[in-house]
Design a protein around this motif. Structure first.
Motif, PDB file in Angstrom:
ATOM      1  N   LEU A  87      80.384 -17.711  17.022  1.00 58.00           N
ATOM      2  CA  LEU A  87      81.381 -17.933  18.218  1.00 58.00           C
ATOM      3  C   LEU A  87      81.287 -16.743  19.182  1.00 58.00           C
ATOM      4  O   LEU A  87      81.222 -15.538  19.079  1.00 58.00           O
ATOM      5  N   LEU A  88      81.017 -17.428  20.466  1.00 53.09           N
ATOM      6  CA  LEU A  88      81.131 -16.367  21.628  1.00 53.09           C
ATOM      7  C   LEU A  88      82.434 -16.758  22.475  1.00 53.09           C
ATOM      8  O   LEU A  88      82.857 -17.724  22.816  1.00 53.09           O
ATOM      9  N   ASP A  89      82.875 -15.552  22.606  1.00 57.12           N
ATOM     10  CA  ASP A  89      84.395 -15.487  23.437  1.00 57.12           C
ATOM     11  C   ASP A  89      84.188 -14.051  24.030  1.00 57.12           C
ATOM     12  O   ASP A  89      83.404 -13.423  24.205  1.00 57.12           O
ATOM     13  N   GLU A  90      85.504 -13.885  24.772  1.00 55.52           N
ATOM     14  CA  GLU A  90      85.577 -12.537  25.363  1.00 55.52           C
ATOM     15  C   GLU A  90      85.412 -11.468  24.655  1.00 55.52           C
ATOM     16  O   GLU A  90      85.182 -10.208  25.292  1.00 55.52           O
ATOM     17  N   PHE A 138      73.828 -10.474  32.261  1.00 58.17           N
ATOM     18  CA  PHE A 138      74.264  -9.419  31.237  1.00 58.17           C
ATOM     19  C   PHE A 138      75.795  -9.080  31.475  1.00 58.17           C
ATOM     20  O   PHE A 138      76.256  -8.566  30.588  1.00 58.17           O
ATOM     21  N   SER A 139      76.461  -9.636  32.616  1.00 53.60           N
ATOM     22  CA  SER A 139      77.874  -9.381  32.554  1.00 53.60           C
ATOM     23  C   SER A 139      78.613 -10.385  31.783  1.00 53.60           C
ATOM     24  O   SER A 139      79.745 -10.277  31.590  1.00 53.60           O
ATOM     25  N   LEU A 140      77.735 -11.477  31.341  1.00 54.64           N
ATOM     26  CA  LEU A 140      78.664 -12.402  30.664  1.00 54.64           C
ATOM     27  C   LEU A 140      79.128 -11.732  29.184  1.00 54.64           C
ATOM     28  O   LEU A 140      78.317 -10.743  28.561  1.00 54.64           O
ATOM     29  N   PRO A 141      80.329 -11.770  28.610  1.00 56.40           N
ATOM     30  CA  PRO A 141      81.019 -11.195  27.747  1.00 56.40           C
ATOM     31  C   PRO A 141      80.079 -11.368  26.343  1.00 56.40           C
ATOM     32  O   PRO A 141      79.780 -10.434  25.667  1.00 56.40           O
ATOM     33  N   ALA A 142      79.422 -12.672  26.172  1.00 61.42           N
ATOM     34  CA  ALA A 142      78.657 -12.817  24.900  1.00 61.42           C
ATOM     35  C   ALA A 142      77.307 -11.747  24.972  1.00 61.42           C
ATOM     36  O   ALA A 142      76.821 -11.430  24.010  1.00 61.42           O
ATOM     37  N   VAL A 143      76.775 -11.507  26.274  1.00 63.53           N
ATOM     38  CA  VAL A 143      75.617 -10.984  26.343  1.00 63.53           C
ATOM     39  C   VAL A 143      76.012  -9.145  26.423  1.00 63.53           C
ATOM     40  O   VAL A 143      75.466  -8.675  25.955  1.00 63.53           O
ATOM     41  N   HIS A 144      77.170  -9.050  27.361  1.00 65.39           N
ATOM     42  CA  HIS A 144      77.596  -7.734  27.698  1.00 65.39           C
ATOM     43  C   HIS A 144      77.639  -6.794  26.219  1.00 65.39           C
ATOM     44  O   HIS A 144      77.236  -5.742  26.109  1.00 65.39           O
ATOM     45  N   GLU A 202      83.291 -21.770  24.382  1.00 66.63           N
ATOM     46  CA  GLU A 202      83.866 -22.509  25.494  1.00 66.63           C
ATOM     47  C   GLU A 202      82.802 -22.522  26.583  1.00 66.63           C
ATOM     48  O   GLU A 202      81.586 -21.786  26.685  1.00 66.63           O
ATOM     49  N   ASN A 203      82.948 -23.525  27.586  1.00 68.27           N
ATOM     50  CA  ASN A 203      81.856 -23.593  28.709  1.00 68.27           C
ATOM     51  C   ASN A 203      82.047 -22.433  29.517  1.00 68.27           C
ATOM     52  O   ASN A 203      83.074 -21.756  29.644  1.00 68.27           O
ATOM     53  N   GLY A 204      81.081 -21.746  29.640  1.00 64.93           N
ATOM     54  CA  GLY A 204      80.713 -20.605  30.526  1.00 64.93           C
ATOM     55  C   GLY A 204      80.817 -19.305  29.649  1.00 64.93           C
ATOM     56  O   GLY A 204      80.696 -18.325  30.190  1.00 64.93           O
ATOM     57  N   SER A 205      80.839 -19.461  28.234  1.00 68.38           N
ATOM     58  CA  SER A 205      80.614 -18.186  27.314  1.00 68.38           C
ATOM     59  C   SER A 205      79.371 -17.690  27.091  1.00 68.38           C
ATOM     60  O   SER A 205      79.379 -16.628  26.934  1.00 68.38           O
ATOM     61  N   ILE A 227      71.593 -24.127  16.918  1.00 66.89           N
ATOM     62  CA  ILE A 227      72.179 -25.301  18.073  1.00 66.89           C
ATOM     63  C   ILE A 227      73.170 -24.899  18.353  1.00 66.89           C
ATOM     64  O   ILE A 227      74.214 -24.023  18.072  1.00 66.89           O
ATOM     65  N   ALA A 228      73.082 -24.936  19.812  1.00 64.43           N
ATOM     66  CA  ALA A 228      74.399 -24.585  20.756  1.00 64.43           C
ATOM     67  C   ALA A 228      75.115 -26.157  20.781  1.00 64.43           C
ATOM     68  O   ALA A 228      74.681 -26.984  21.445  1.00 64.43           O
ATOM     69  N   THR A 229      76.519 -25.933  20.421  1.00 66.82           N
ATOM     70  CA  THR A 229      77.120 -27.394  20.449  1.00 66.82           C
ATOM     71  C   THR A 229      78.595 -26.975  20.515  1.00 66.82           C
ATOM     72  O   THR A 229      79.115 -26.133  20.480  1.00 66.82           O
TER      73      THR A 229
END
Length: 253
Positions: free
Chosen positions: A214-217, A27-33, A50-53, A197-199
């Protein structure tokens, strides 16, 4: 082709009021938070970042909430090699369409080996009876290259009128095979299929009229292909290769 009103997966929503803490993973991931909900409007949706997004984490939660095995496969797969999936799916609410898909598959590149192994094990237990591998082209997925086994699944196991959730399907595919995958996707879309699709592949992202999230900060937002780093960097590298290499390989003075 599926009408937007007839999509199998209409939307997903995070039950934020039930989340124990937004300070802990995932839940701390920006994309989820900062995630509230996502509505699907097209038969093909890409989730990029990005990787880890958090794109794979989000897709995994979507797949498990639908009923797929965390490591991939059809709804009939129930094996577990290692429990490494997050609890995010417990807090996701999916809105399903009126029409249910006849087919479905959760494809994830990182655990595809485990799916192939499970198929071989189940076929060995069946002896001389009908084999699961017959619906994957008739040949053990382990007896093919990584890319060939990926493509055998896309070509043979995906039959249409299905919901296909895919995590980095391009991982073992050459550029030519990625183009072939675009063709296969379109064949399946015309057979009333839906893809999420996640790509990282700018080739796959060219699919006409697809949605790109797009998922980012800053969380999640919809973008056009030409706005993605994947497109911008690839185009810059191809059109201005020498300049890009000069920058990348410049020696410290």
């Amino acid at each position: 082709m599926l009408d937007p009103r007839s999509l199998y997966l209409r939307s997903m929503m995070l039950k934020r009021e039930e989340v124990p803490s937004f300070r802990t993973y995932p839940f701390s991931l920006p994309a989820v938070h900062d995630f509230y909900s996502l509505s699907f409007q097209k038969p093909v949706t890409f989730i990029i970042g990005e990787n880890g997004s958090g794109k794979s984490t989000l897709l995994e939660a979507m797949a498990i909430a639908w009923g797929f095995n965390p490591e991939g496969g059809t709804l009939n797969f129930s094996f577990e090699t290692k429990s490494s999936h997050s609890d995010l799916y417990r807090y996701m609410r999916l809105a399903k369409g009126v029409v249910r898909p006849r087919d479905g598959f959760f494809f994830r590149a990182e655990s595809y080996y485990n799916v192939a192994t499970n198929i071989d094990q189940l076929d060995a237990e069946e002896g001389s009876g009908p084999h699961i591998r017959d619906s994957y082209g008739g040949k053990s997925l382990h007896e093919q290259s990584h890319g060939e086994s990926f493509f055998a699944t896309f070509m043979n196991r995906f039959g249409g009128r299905g919901l296909y959730l895919m995590d980095e399907p391009e991982a073992a595919l050459s550029p030519l095979k990625q183009l072939s995958m675009l063709t296969r996707m379109h064949q399946l879309v015309t057979k009333q299929s839906q893809f999420v699709i996640a790509t990282h592949s700018p080739i796959l992202m060219t699919y006409p009229h697809a949605e790109i999230w797009l998922l980012d900060e800053e969380g999640m937002r919809q973008v056009a292909l030409e706005e993605t780093e994947h497109y911008i960097i690839t185009r810059k590298m191809m059109n201005d290769r020498e300049q890009m290499l000069d920058i990348l390989l410049e020696e410290e003075t």
